[in-house]
Design an enzyme around this catalytic site. Sequence first.
Site, short mmCIF file in Angstrom:
data_model
loop_
_atom_site.label_atom_id
_atom_site.label_comp_id
_atom_site.label_asym_id
_atom_site.label_seq_id
_atom_site.Cartn_x
_atom_site.Cartn_y
_atom_site.Cartn_z
N LYS A 13 -19.38 -38.77 49.49
CA LYS A 13 -19.40 -40.29 49.62
C LYS A 13 -19.99 -40.75 48.37
O LYS A 13 -20.87 -40.42 47.46
CB LYS A 13 -20.25 -40.93 50.75
CG LYS A 13 -20.34 -42.34 50.65
CD LYS A 13 -21.42 -43.01 49.99
CE LYS A 13 -23.00 -42.50 50.31
NZ LYS A 13 -24.00 -42.97 49.22
N ILE A 103 -25.11 -38.88 47.77
CA ILE A 103 -23.59 -38.77 48.06
C ILE A 103 -23.28 -38.60 49.54
O ILE A 103 -22.28 -38.12 49.95
CB ILE A 103 -22.77 -37.73 47.10
CG1 ILE A 103 -23.52 -36.29 47.41
CG2 ILE A 103 -22.51 -38.26 45.63
CD1 ILE A 103 -22.74 -35.38 46.33
N ASP A 140 -24.89 -45.36 56.58
CA ASP A 140 -23.70 -44.68 55.79
C ASP A 140 -22.79 -43.84 56.73
O ASP A 140 -21.69 -43.72 56.33
CB ASP A 140 -24.36 -43.92 54.74
CG ASP A 140 -24.51 -44.64 53.50
OD1 ASP A 140 -24.53 -45.80 53.56
OD2 ASP A 140 -25.22 -43.96 52.54
#
Length: 282
Positions: A13, A103, A140
């Site tokens: 990500k 990430i 997330d």
Amino acid sequence: MTGETAAETGWAKINLALHVRRRRADGYHDIETIFAFADFGDILSVRAADDVTLTIGGPFGEGLPADESNLVLRAARALAGAYGIETGAALMLDKRLPVASGIGGGSADAAAALRLLNRHWGIDADEKALCAIGTALGADIPACVGSRTQRGDGVGEQLRVLADDDVRGKAVLLVNPGTPLGTGPVFAAWDGADRGALAGGLPLAAARDGRNDLERPAISLCPVIGTVIAALEDRPGVAFTRMSGSGATCFALFEAEADAEAARAAIAAEHPGWWAAAGRLR
């Protein structure tokens, strides 16, 4: 349930921009962000079993807990509970992304578990249902379920797919200096100043005009992040450079894949202790 071994990728990500607007009464922060995803990441596989279990290997697997604190197992338990699944699954995580690196590794792995077990157990839940399960586990995770360019608001769980996507297919290089950086301390170091809203429109243009409000506090805790950004900015063909999430991973977008790969090779030679991976945005 099938007896076949299957796999899913926990795609890396990237926050192309990340505006922190305010700290809420519940301790979380309202943010505005543009999520994008690289075409590489951790690999999660599954085979039939009597119990739900997890084993971890790979370059960054050492020391990671494979117990109930792991988001992969928590996602598996939550999915099974939501749909009354009583059969097991032997999960194997090949951990290829650095840990605590901004990430979305843990969130991406949990999202991969939801997608993988949705198929493996024959549940056939849609993306909205999987996102609802993921929301209870981490902010997330919903974005990582779809793993495509999206705008995120609230704590990142209010998602809007950006149909006019001008970043898909862009060459990308991720670089991490090898220093884990927890999200909590970075948010705690944020100065609390609201520097304004994230623009709408095409994601690349909005990201260029935006910022990562966690970059400055992250650098104050981990100064080498500034060195990483400077190293990326100096590469031929670079179009856009920034830190992702709460760090310490930074990214650069390139017009040409060859330039991204050349930058990866050069940085790997100059900084052998850093992790670097090149690919394209999904």
